[in-house]
Design a protein around this motif. Structure first.
Motif, mmCIF file in Angstrom:
data_model
loop_
_atom_site.group_PDB
_atom_site.id
_atom_site.type_symbol
_atom_site.label_atom_id
_atom_site.label_comp_id
_atom_site.label_asym_id
_atom_site.label_seq_id
_atom_site.Cartn_x
_atom_site.Cartn_y
_atom_site.Cartn_z
ATOM 1 N N SER A 120 56.460 64.752 59.669
ATOM 2 C CA SER A 120 55.579 65.478 58.752
ATOM 3 C C SER A 120 55.283 66.878 59.258
ATOM 4 O O SER A 120 55.487 67.200 60.428
ATOM 5 N N VAL A 121 54.780 67.692 58.345
ATOM 6 C CA VAL A 121 54.218 68.999 58.662
ATOM 7 C C VAL A 121 52.698 68.842 58.603
ATOM 8 O O VAL A 121 52.166 68.348 57.609
ATOM 9 N N SER A 122 52.008 69.252 59.667
ATOM 10 C CA SER A 122 50.558 69.096 59.729
ATOM 11 C C SER A 122 49.896 70.463 59.884
ATOM 12 O O SER A 122 50.191 71.187 60.840
ATOM 13 N N ILE A 123 49.024 70.803 58.939
ATOM 14 C CA ILE A 123 48.346 72.106 58.952
ATOM 15 C C ILE A 123 46.854 71.887 58.709
ATOM 16 O O ILE A 123 46.467 71.277 57.707
ATOM 17 N N ALA A 124 46.038 72.379 59.633
ATOM 18 C CA ALA A 124 44.581 72.291 59.475
ATOM 19 C C ALA A 124 43.986 73.677 59.640
ATOM 20 O O ALA A 124 44.537 74.535 60.330
ATOM 21 N N LEU A 125 42.837 73.875 59.023
ATOM 22 C CA LEU A 125 42.045 75.080 59.244
ATOM 23 C C LEU A 125 40.657 74.663 59.696
ATOM 24 O O LEU A 125 39.983 73.875 59.024
ATOM 25 N N ALA A 126 40.256 75.179 60.852
ATOM 26 C CA ALA A 126 38.913 74.908 61.364
ATOM 27 C C ALA A 126 38.057 76.166 61.237
ATOM 28 O O ALA A 126 38.527 77.282 61.480
ATOM 29 N N HIS A 127 36.810 75.976 60.839
ATOM 30 C CA HIS A 127 35.836 77.064 60.766
ATOM 31 C C HIS A 127 34.773 76.789 61.816
ATOM 32 O O HIS A 127 34.058 75.797 61.752
ATOM 33 N N ARG A 128 34.725 77.663 62.838
ATOM 34 C CA ARG A 128 33.788 77.501 63.960
ATOM 35 C C ARG A 128 33.853 76.095 64.551
ATOM 36 O O ARG A 128 32.833 75.459 64.809
ATOM 37 N N GLY A 129 35.073 75.618 64.725
ATOM 38 C CA GLY A 129 35.291 74.348 65.402
ATOM 39 C C GLY A 129 35.288 73.114 64.529
ATOM 40 O O GLY A 129 35.589 72.020 65.004
ATOM 41 N N GLN A 130 34.977 73.272 63.241
ATOM 42 C CA GLN A 130 34.959 72.122 62.330
ATOM 43 C C GLN A 130 36.112 72.248 61.334
ATOM 44 O O GLN A 130 36.272 73.289 60.690
ATOM 45 N N VAL A 131 36.896 71.184 61.218
ATOM 46 C CA VAL A 131 38.035 71.208 60.293
ATOM 47 C C VAL A 131 37.516 71.241 58.851
ATOM 48 O O VAL A 131 36.707 70.406 58.458
ATOM 49 N N ILE A 132 37.982 72.224 58.081
ATOM 50 C CA ILE A 132 37.543 72.356 56.683
ATOM 51 C C ILE A 132 38.677 72.156 55.685
ATOM 52 O O ILE A 132 38.434 71.912 54.506
ATOM 53 N N VAL A 133 39.928 72.256 56.156
ATOM 54 C CA VAL A 133 41.096 71.995 55.314
ATOM 55 C C VAL A 133 42.102 71.206 56.137
ATOM 56 O O VAL A 133 42.344 71.533 57.301
ATOM 57 N N GLY A 134 42.672 70.170 55.543
ATOM 58 C CA GLY A 134 43.713 69.397 56.204
ATOM 59 C C GLY A 134 44.839 69.087 55.246
ATOM 60 O O GLY A 134 44.589 68.576 54.150
ATOM 61 N N VAL A 135 46.062 69.412 55.641
ATOM 62 C CA VAL A 135 47.241 69.140 54.812
ATOM 63 C C VAL A 135 48.299 68.479 55.684
ATOM 64 O O VAL A 135 48.638 68.995 56.760
ATOM 65 N N VAL A 136 48.793 67.338 55.242
ATOM 66 C CA VAL A 136 49.923 66.670 55.891
ATOM 67 C C VAL A 136 50.984 66.452 54.824
ATOM 68 O O VAL A 136 50.714 65.854 53.776
ATOM 69 N N TYR A 137 52.185 66.954 55.077
ATOM 70 C CA TYR A 137 53.270 66.849 54.095
ATOM 71 C C TYR A 137 54.429 66.052 54.676
ATOM 72 O O TYR A 137 54.910 66.341 55.777
ATOM 73 N N ASP A 138 54.861 65.052 53.933
ATOM 74 C CA ASP A 138 56.005 64.213 54.301
ATOM 75 C C ASP A 138 57.198 64.637 53.446
ATOM 76 O O ASP A 138 57.281 64.271 52.272
ATOM 77 N N PRO A 139 58.123 65.434 54.009
ATOM 78 C CA PRO A 139 59.251 65.911 53.202
ATOM 79 C C PRO A 139 60.166 64.793 52.719
ATOM 80 O O PRO A 139 60.762 64.906 51.639
ATOM 81 N N SER A 140 60.292 63.720 53.508
ATOM 82 C CA SER A 140 61.219 62.640 53.140
ATOM 83 C C SER A 140 60.820 61.970 51.830
ATOM 84 O O SER A 140 61.674 61.600 51.030
ATOM 85 N N ARG A 141 59.515 61.801 51.637
ATOM 86 C CA ARG A 141 59.017 61.138 50.422
ATOM 87 C C ARG A 141 58.395 62.114 49.444
ATOM 88 O O ARG A 141 57.905 61.712 48.398
ATOM 89 N N ASP A 142 58.394 63.392 49.782
ATOM 90 C CA ASP A 142 57.732 64.421 48.987
ATOM 91 C C ASP A 142 56.293 64.004 48.689
ATOM 92 O O ASP A 142 55.827 64.065 47.552
#
Length: 283
Positions: A120-142
């Motif tokens: 998978s591709v894993s992308i998070a955005l943290a604001h002042r140490g707290q995760v506010i966006v999380g995206v995990v993408y599995d290309p095999s299964r779309d």
């Protein structure tokens, strides 16, 4: 939105939309490179692999994020020296960042190299140490798993909810084989030996980020693993929390970015799973 929570856009650009776009583009490119790897290297151990695809995908994601948010900080697996000490230091070095993108371009590189379709591709955005966006993408299964803090977690556009199992003996649990053969792997093996007779079954599929997404989607009741890094966990942690689950370290302290020994569950079995892991650790 509460006054102390960040808006999910800056200058009209949505954090989540950028994360989704980056994951989709990187995932499509990663999938197109299957079977054409020309450079395979080991990092921390012979089980810890890296390819030119990992590095290329991270550059792609970093450049795309930088185009939209040039002042944001970035922490990517391939920009950090191998090993747990280097990972911890890299996170510490950016701990004061207001906005920090945390990226694993290919979580499950060993699977990817062998053509096993669980990465998978894993992308998070943290604001002042707290995760506010999380995206995990599995290309095999779309399959695209997306969470925004306070707004729920979704897959295929449908809201996710953790499973309802109330006991370990009803539960399907996942774990991993850590790359550290000296401390983390033996510790995880103790947990496996203790839990295998007490759960419905165990799964070890090789992508922590996807395992966390599966907990959020109700496909797994829980997941634990030792010696992970922030980029393995950050995006998935928000998926689990926004789907109604619980995240902690292996002694029950709440999840934060520096946690390396992680437990994620539907919440109902959390105490029981922690108890078994703590007993196993002391044997």
């Amino acid at each position: 939105m509460e006054a102390n929570q960040p808006e999910s856009v800056i200058g009209g650009k949505s954090f989540t939309a950028v994360a989704v776009n980056c994951a989709a583009k990187a995932g499509e490119w990663i999938k197109s490179k299957i079977g054409s790897i020309t450079q395979l290297d080991t990092k921390y151990s012979m089980q810890d692999l890296v390819t030119e695809v990992d590095k290329g995908a991270e550059r792609m994601i970093r450049n795309l994020i930088g185009t939209h948010f040039p002042t944001h900080s970035f922490l990517g697996e391939e920009g950090v020296e191998p090993g747990p000490e280097a990972s911890a230091k890299a996170l510490q070095d950016v701990s004061n960042a207001e906005y920090l993108w945390i990226v694993d371009p290919v979580d499950g590189t060993t699977n990817y190299v062998h053509g096993f379709p669980f990465y998978s591709v894993s992308i998070a955005l943290a604001h002042r140490g707290q995760v506010i966006v999380g995206v995990v993408y599995d290309p095999s299964r779309d399959e695209l798993f997306v969470a925004e803090r306070g707004k729920g977690a979704y897959v295929h556009g449908r809201k996710m909810q953790v499973s309802q199992e109330a006991t370990l003996n009803q539960s399907l649990i996942a774990t991993g084989f850590p790359a550290d053969p000296h401390v983390a792997l033996p510790a995880n093996m103790k947990g496996i030996q203790a839990l295998a007779p007490k759960v419905r079954n165990l799964r070890i599929a090789g992508s922590a980020a996807l395992h966390l997404a599966y907990v959020a989607a109700g496909r797994l009741s829980g997941f634990w693993e030792m010696n992970l890094s922030a980029w393995d966990i950050a995006a998935g942690s928000l998926l689990v929390e926004e789907a109604g689950g619980r995240m902690s370290d292996t002694v029950g302290e709440p999840y934060q970015l520096a946690v390396r020994n992680v437990v994620a569950t539907n919440g109902r079995i959390h105490g029981e799973l922690l108890g078994e892991l703590q007993v196993a650790a002391n044997t």
